[in-house]
Design an enzyme around this catalytic site. Sequence first.
Site, PDB file in Angstrom:
ATOM      1  N   GLU A  80     -15.877  23.740  48.872  1.00  0.00           N
ATOM      2  CA  GLU A  80     -15.266  24.788  49.713  1.00  0.00           C
ATOM      3  C   GLU A  80     -13.823  24.420  50.008  1.00  0.00           C
ATOM      4  O   GLU A  80     -13.543  23.247  50.240  1.00  0.00           O
ATOM      5  CB  GLU A  80     -16.048  24.921  51.030  1.00  0.00           C
ATOM      6  CG  GLU A  80     -17.377  25.590  50.837  1.00  0.00           C
ATOM      7  CD  GLU A  80     -18.152  25.763  52.148  1.00  0.00           C
ATOM      8  OE1 GLU A  80     -17.523  25.939  53.207  1.00  0.00           O
ATOM      9  OE2 GLU A  80     -19.376  25.708  52.099  1.00  0.00           O
ATOM     10  N   HIS A 116     -19.809  31.118  53.538  1.00  0.00           N
ATOM     11  CA  HIS A 116     -20.002  30.299  54.753  1.00  0.00           C
ATOM     12  C   HIS A 116     -19.878  31.140  56.033  1.00  0.00           C
ATOM     13  O   HIS A 116     -19.019  30.890  56.881  1.00  0.00           O
ATOM     14  CB  HIS A 116     -19.006  29.127  54.784  1.00  0.00           C
ATOM     15  CG  HIS A 116     -19.499  27.970  55.613  1.00  0.00           C
ATOM     16  ND1 HIS A 116     -19.226  26.656  55.320  1.00  0.00           N
ATOM     17  CD2 HIS A 116     -20.274  27.945  56.738  1.00  0.00           C
ATOM     18  CE1 HIS A 116     -19.791  25.873  56.236  1.00  0.00           C
ATOM     19  NE2 HIS A 116     -20.426  26.634  57.101  1.00  0.00           N
ATOM     20  N   ARG A 155     -25.070  22.745  54.494  1.00  0.00           N
ATOM     21  CA  ARG A 155     -23.766  22.194  54.156  1.00  0.00           C
ATOM     22  C   ARG A 155     -23.665  22.063  52.647  1.00  0.00           C
ATOM     23  O   ARG A 155     -24.653  21.713  51.988  1.00  0.00           O
ATOM     24  CB  ARG A 155     -23.611  20.788  54.748  1.00  0.00           C
ATOM     25  CG  ARG A 155     -23.098  20.775  56.168  1.00  0.00           C
ATOM     26  CD  ARG A 155     -21.620  21.159  56.232  1.00  0.00           C
ATOM     27  NE  ARG A 155     -21.118  21.180  57.584  1.00  0.00           N
ATOM     28  CZ  ARG A 155     -21.130  22.246  58.391  1.00  0.00           C
ATOM     29  NH1 ARG A 155     -21.636  23.383  57.983  1.00  0.00           N
ATOM     30  NH2 ARG A 155     -20.611  22.173  59.598  1.00  0.00           N
TER      31      ARG A 155
HETATM   32  N1  LIG Z   1     -23.983  28.249  57.313  1.00  0.00           N
HETATM   33  C1  LIG Z   1     -23.411  28.131  58.483  1.00  0.00           C
HETATM   34  O1  LIG Z   1     -22.474  28.840  58.806  1.00  0.00           O
HETATM   35  C2  LIG Z   1     -23.949  27.134  59.467  1.00  0.00           C
HETATM   36  C3  LIG Z   1     -23.910  27.434  60.838  1.00  0.00           C
HETATM   37  C4  LIG Z   1     -24.433  26.520  61.736  1.00  0.00           C
HETATM   38  C5  LIG Z   1     -24.954  25.318  61.270  1.00  0.00           C
HETATM   39  N2  LIG Z   1     -24.957  25.028  59.935  1.00  0.00           N
HETATM   40  C6  LIG Z   1     -25.502  23.767  59.440  1.00  0.00           C
HETATM   41  O2  LIG Z   1     -26.910  23.792  59.569  1.00  0.00           O
HETATM   42  C7  LIG Z   1     -27.390  22.456  59.603  1.00  0.00           C
HETATM   43  C8  LIG Z   1     -28.547  22.302  60.559  1.00  0.00           C
HETATM   44  O3  LIG Z   1     -28.177  22.661  61.879  1.00  0.00           O
HETATM   45  P1  LIG Z   1     -29.190  22.478  63.106  1.00  0.00           P
HETATM   46  O4  LIG Z   1     -28.559  23.069  64.297  1.00  0.00           O
HETATM   47  O5  LIG Z   1     -30.543  22.920  62.709  1.00  0.00           O
HETATM   48  O6  LIG Z   1     -29.181  20.876  63.235  1.00  0.00           O
HETATM   49  P2  LIG Z   1     -30.306  19.972  63.897  1.00  0.00           P
HETATM   50  O7  LIG Z   1     -29.655  18.654  64.166  1.00  0.00           O
HETATM   51  O8  LIG Z   1     -30.965  20.681  65.029  1.00  0.00           O
HETATM   52  O9  LIG Z   1     -31.394  19.806  62.722  1.00  0.00           O
HETATM   53  C9  LIG Z   1     -31.160  19.083  61.547  1.00  0.00           C
HETATM   54  C10 LIG Z   1     -32.459  18.374  61.185  1.00  0.00           C
HETATM   55  O10 LIG Z   1     -32.325  17.774  59.891  1.00  0.00           O
HETATM   56  C11 LIG Z   1     -33.060  16.558  59.903  1.00  0.00           C
HETATM   57  N3  LIG Z   1     -32.582  15.720  58.800  1.00  0.00           N
HETATM   58  C12 LIG Z   1     -31.426  15.040  58.705  1.00  0.00           C
HETATM   59  N4  LIG Z   1     -31.329  14.463  57.484  1.00  0.00           N
HETATM   60  C13 LIG Z   1     -32.463  14.775  56.817  1.00  0.00           C
HETATM   61  C14 LIG Z   1     -32.956  14.480  55.525  1.00  0.00           C
HETATM   62  N5  LIG Z   1     -32.257  13.736  54.676  1.00  0.00           N
HETATM   63  N6  LIG Z   1     -34.168  14.984  55.158  1.00  0.00           N
HETATM   64  C15 LIG Z   1     -34.894  15.749  56.028  1.00  0.00           C
HETATM   65  N7  LIG Z   1     -34.471  16.057  57.266  1.00  0.00           N
HETATM   66  C16 LIG Z   1     -33.271  15.590  57.647  1.00  0.00           C
HETATM   67  C17 LIG Z   1     -32.805  15.986  61.285  1.00  0.00           C
HETATM   68  O11 LIG Z   1     -33.803  15.047  61.662  1.00  0.00           O
HETATM   69  C18 LIG Z   1     -32.826  17.233  62.159  1.00  0.00           C
HETATM   70  O12 LIG Z   1     -34.105  17.485  62.710  1.00  0.00           O
HETATM   71  C19 LIG Z   1     -26.154  21.607  59.916  1.00  0.00           C
HETATM   72  O13 LIG Z   1     -25.717  21.019  58.713  1.00  0.00           O
HETATM   73  C20 LIG Z   1     -25.099  22.581  60.281  1.00  0.00           C
HETATM   74  O14 LIG Z   1     -23.822  22.104  59.956  1.00  0.00           O
HETATM   75  C21 LIG Z   1     -24.472  25.925  59.035  1.00  0.00           C
END
Ligand SMILES: NC(=O)c1ccc[n+]([C@@H]2O[C@H](COP(=O)([O-])OP(=O)(O)OC[C@H]3O[C@@H](n4cnc5c(N)ncnc54)[C@H](O)[C@@H]3O)[C@@H](O)[C@H]2O)c1
Length: 317
Positions: free
Chosen positions: A273, A291, A244
């Site tokens: 964005e 993105h 993000r």
């Molecule tokens: N680029 C894109 O198009 C795209 C697509 C899908 C998801 N995403 C983003 O990817 C990210 C992760 O998605 P996911 O499915 O793996 O989520 P998820 O919930 O499975 O994993 C996120 C992890 O981050 C950890 N976390 C939270 N805050 C933290 C911090 N400050 N320090 C360390 N760890 C921390 C959580 O404990 C969790 O295990 C989300 O922000 C999502 O919005 C982006």
Amino acid sequence: MKILANDGISQSGIDALTNDGFEVITTKVAQEQLINYINEHQITGLLVRSATKVRKDIIDACESLKIIGRGGVGMDNIDVQYARDKGLHVINTPAASSSSVAELVFGHLFSGVRFLHDSNRNMPLEGDSRFKELKKSYAKGVELRGKTLGIIGFGRIGQATAKMALGLGMNVIATDKFIDKATVSVDFFNGQSIAIEIETEAMESVLKNADFITLHVPAQKEYIIGKKEIELMKQGAAIVNASRGGTIDEVALIDALESKKLSFAGLDVFENEPTPAIKVLMNPYVSLTPHIGAATNEAQDRIGLELASQINTLLKG
Ligand SMILES: NC(=O)c1ccc[n+]([C@@H]2O[C@H](COP(=O)([O-])OP(=O)(O)OC[C@H]3O[C@@H](n4cnc5c(N)ncnc54)[C@H](O)[C@@H]3O)[C@@H](O)[C@H]2O)c1
């Protein structure tokens, strides 16, 4: 029942919903006209990706709405708790896009270590007049194999990224606020697989020991990577962010690229964005995508089918 897929939905999702007896509308309604449109057409389900915002105003004003669906992971564009408190279902598709995002991370990593992003900018301009000079300037590439990937946020996408890194022969280290360890299964095309357990470690140790850092955390209130964190990183390390915007301080990042503390960055998400800072867009050491982490046919198919199945269960099951 009518479902408005305001940011689009895959054909597979439309077909599945239609088969289940829903009417799917894919008209893109402008944010400020959404309330009127939903009320006028008595929409039951509103599906969005990240563009459409579903805030309290819509939730309060649209009594026909029973379900809000986010095709994707992060639900920061929806007032989730408020909607749930009012009795609406709020759903997303958390697992559908993990592999696609992980592959894009490697797109940026491969691009960075071989200067593809810069070469693709300069070859059309000078490839026929300064071929030898360009060849020399992109000569000092490095391999990913044998290097250490540091993953910040070891959830679904973090672990999907780990699988690919392990498959390439990289060392993987990770940090996570809540996950202590995870078993990552690297699956091969012939059905064989190898399970590797990875214990997470302190953020500081990941920053210090990784050759490349990749971020996979949800939206944060404060930067995860700022000047202080960059200083801890290895000289010449690199960062990829497909999580993000707002998790990396872009001013600190550009300073670090200009001072050569970091060798490159790969960015799919931006603080501002959809109008990212020009300084970020113009920097020759940044590999850029707008993105598109989840924007593959496969992920969109999985997202559409997963939404359709959840909607059918919740509204008809
Ligand atoms: N680029 C894109 O198009 C795209 C697509 C899908 C998801 N995403 C983003 O990817 C990210 C992760 O998605 P996911 O499915 O793996 O989520 P998820 O919930 O499975 O994993 C996120 C992890 O981050 C950890 N976390 C939270 N805050 C933290 C911090 N400050 N320090 C360390 N760890 C921390 C959580 O404990 C969790 O295990 C989300 O922000 C999502 O919005 C982006």
